[in-house]
Design a protein around this motif. Sequence first.
Motif, PDB file in Angstrom:
ATOM      1  N   VAL A  21      -7.322  30.380  23.248  1.00 14.23           N
ATOM      2  CA  VAL A  21      -7.185  29.218  24.126  1.00 14.23           C
ATOM      3  C   VAL A  21      -7.667  29.602  25.523  1.00 14.23           C
ATOM      4  O   VAL A  21      -7.312  30.675  26.024  1.00 14.23           O
ATOM      5  CB  VAL A  21      -5.707  28.760  24.175  1.00 14.23           C
ATOM      6  CG1 VAL A  21      -5.530  27.598  25.149  1.00 14.23           C
ATOM      7  CG2 VAL A  21      -5.231  28.377  22.787  1.00 14.23           C
ATOM      8  N   PRO A  22      -8.492  28.782  26.172  1.00 12.40           N
ATOM      9  CA  PRO A  22      -8.932  29.105  27.533  1.00 12.40           C
ATOM     10  C   PRO A  22      -7.758  29.428  28.452  1.00 12.40           C
ATOM     11  O   PRO A  22      -6.704  28.776  28.394  1.00 12.40           O
ATOM     12  CB  PRO A  22      -9.660  27.823  27.975  1.00 12.40           C
ATOM     13  CG  PRO A  22     -10.144  27.210  26.700  1.00 12.40           C
ATOM     14  CD  PRO A  22      -9.085  27.521  25.679  1.00 12.40           C
ATOM     15  N   HIS A  38      -4.308  25.393  21.282  1.00  9.94           N
ATOM     16  CA  HIS A  38      -5.406  25.346  20.308  1.00  9.94           C
ATOM     17  C   HIS A  38      -5.803  23.902  20.023  1.00  9.94           C
ATOM     18  O   HIS A  38      -6.992  23.557  19.997  1.00  9.94           O
ATOM     19  CB  HIS A  38      -4.967  26.049  19.027  1.00  9.94           C
ATOM     20  CG  HIS A  38      -5.933  25.931  17.898  1.00  9.94           C
ATOM     21  ND1 HIS A  38      -7.131  26.607  17.861  1.00  9.94           N
ATOM     22  CD2 HIS A  38      -5.872  25.209  16.746  1.00  9.94           C
ATOM     23  CE1 HIS A  38      -7.775  26.298  16.747  1.00  9.94           C
ATOM     24  NE2 HIS A  38      -7.022  25.459  16.058  1.00  9.94           N
ATOM     25  N   ARG A  59      -7.593  22.418  23.042  1.00  9.52           N
ATOM     26  CA  ARG A  59      -8.969  22.926  23.133  1.00  9.52           C
ATOM     27  C   ARG A  59      -9.881  22.199  22.161  1.00  9.52           C
ATOM     28  O   ARG A  59     -10.990  21.780  22.519  1.00  9.52           O
ATOM     29  CB  ARG A  59      -8.989  24.429  22.832  1.00  9.52           C
ATOM     30  CG  ARG A  59     -10.374  25.071  23.026  1.00  9.52           C
ATOM     31  CD  ARG A  59     -10.460  26.410  22.320  1.00  9.52           C
ATOM     32  NE  ARG A  59     -10.483  26.235  20.880  1.00  9.52           N
ATOM     33  CZ  ARG A  59     -10.499  27.245  20.010  1.00  9.52           C
ATOM     34  NH1 ARG A  59     -10.463  28.485  20.435  1.00  9.52           N
ATOM     35  NH2 ARG A  59     -10.531  27.008  18.720  1.00  9.52           N
ATOM     36  N   GLU A 112     -13.134  19.880  23.071  1.00  5.76           N
ATOM     37  CA  GLU A 112     -14.450  20.241  22.538  1.00  5.76           C
ATOM     38  C   GLU A 112     -15.010  19.157  21.625  1.00  5.76           C
ATOM     39  O   GLU A 112     -16.132  19.299  21.113  1.00  5.76           O
ATOM     40  CB  GLU A 112     -14.364  21.564  21.777  1.00  5.76           C
ATOM     41  CG  GLU A 112     -14.094  22.763  22.683  1.00  5.76           C
ATOM     42  CD  GLU A 112     -13.874  24.046  21.890  1.00  5.76           C
ATOM     43  OE1 GLU A 112     -13.759  23.950  20.635  1.00  5.76           O
ATOM     44  OE2 GLU A 112     -13.812  25.117  22.512  1.00  5.76           O
TER      45      GLU A 112
END
Length: 323
Positions: A165-166, A286, A289, A293
């Motif tokens: 995760v970023p 997660h 994200r 995306e």
Amino acid sequence: MSTTTQVTELGRRVRERLAERHPGALFGDLRTLPGGHSGLTYSLTAGEVSYVVKAVPPGERPVGRNDMLRQARVLGALAGSAVPVPGVVAVDEDEPAWFAMEFVTGEAIEPVLDEHRLDPGLCRTRMLALARVLRDLHRTPTTLTSEPLDPARELERWSRTMRAVPTALRPGGEDVVNALGARVPDNTPAALTHGDFRLGNVLCQGERPAAVVDWEIWAYGDPRIDLAWFLLFADHRNFPRLGHAVPGLPTEEDLLTAYLDGRPEPPDLDWFRALARAKMAAIMGHNLRRHREGRHHDPDQERLPPTIAEMIRSARDILARRL
């Protein structure tokens, strides 16, 4: 081969196998069953009888959540035990593998997270009953084999999810992972574990848990992993900004009493409580994200950043205060 052709072929294989149980019955088509979290999940009727069919997606490797044969094995091992599970009626190991199980009716509702109109007293009764089911699961003898899932391996698995995760979406997550890694507790005797044990993965009929489902990540491992995860869902305050209060739900102490059945509390349970919060934060991160995306569009995911941060903070506070 098109998706439609693949589903048609799977349906033929399933009907051919189940025809042995239902000679002369009129079979329905495979219908996608909402809520499946692994592989392909369908419902199918044979006369008046309904089944659930789980299959490996064509072209996918039968590993992890897509390992249908592994799921069928644990359900078969629990047949006739004190743990209610759907009965497996057919298994086909030819690729893509699939299995069919009984269609169990019931409600799978997570009281503090799902929108529902259940009576709070019913929610309390179900949760206490499920604590006893978890106790029975962990006491069930088994000949199933898998690589033991000890605390270190569980932390490693969810640390990978957290680190995927970023960083901006998981403030303080690395510190929590490192703090957990510095305090990994000793192993306790391994037991059969579900991996995601909670009311949202149990079909209930009235007050009675009728079937524990979603066995994608079962393991032979540390029972405290299951226990701490189950306790996480007992209090809406464990899910800041997402959970809602349900009057009269059992406390952690109530659930532990039902689960322990006179035994002492297992050691180092607070480490597992902190891990459970870190795992949930990793899962939420997660999902967020993937949403950003464009791989899984769900506008509600944009509500998660404050909750993720607060869950990581809660895990850190448990580690700082109690360990």
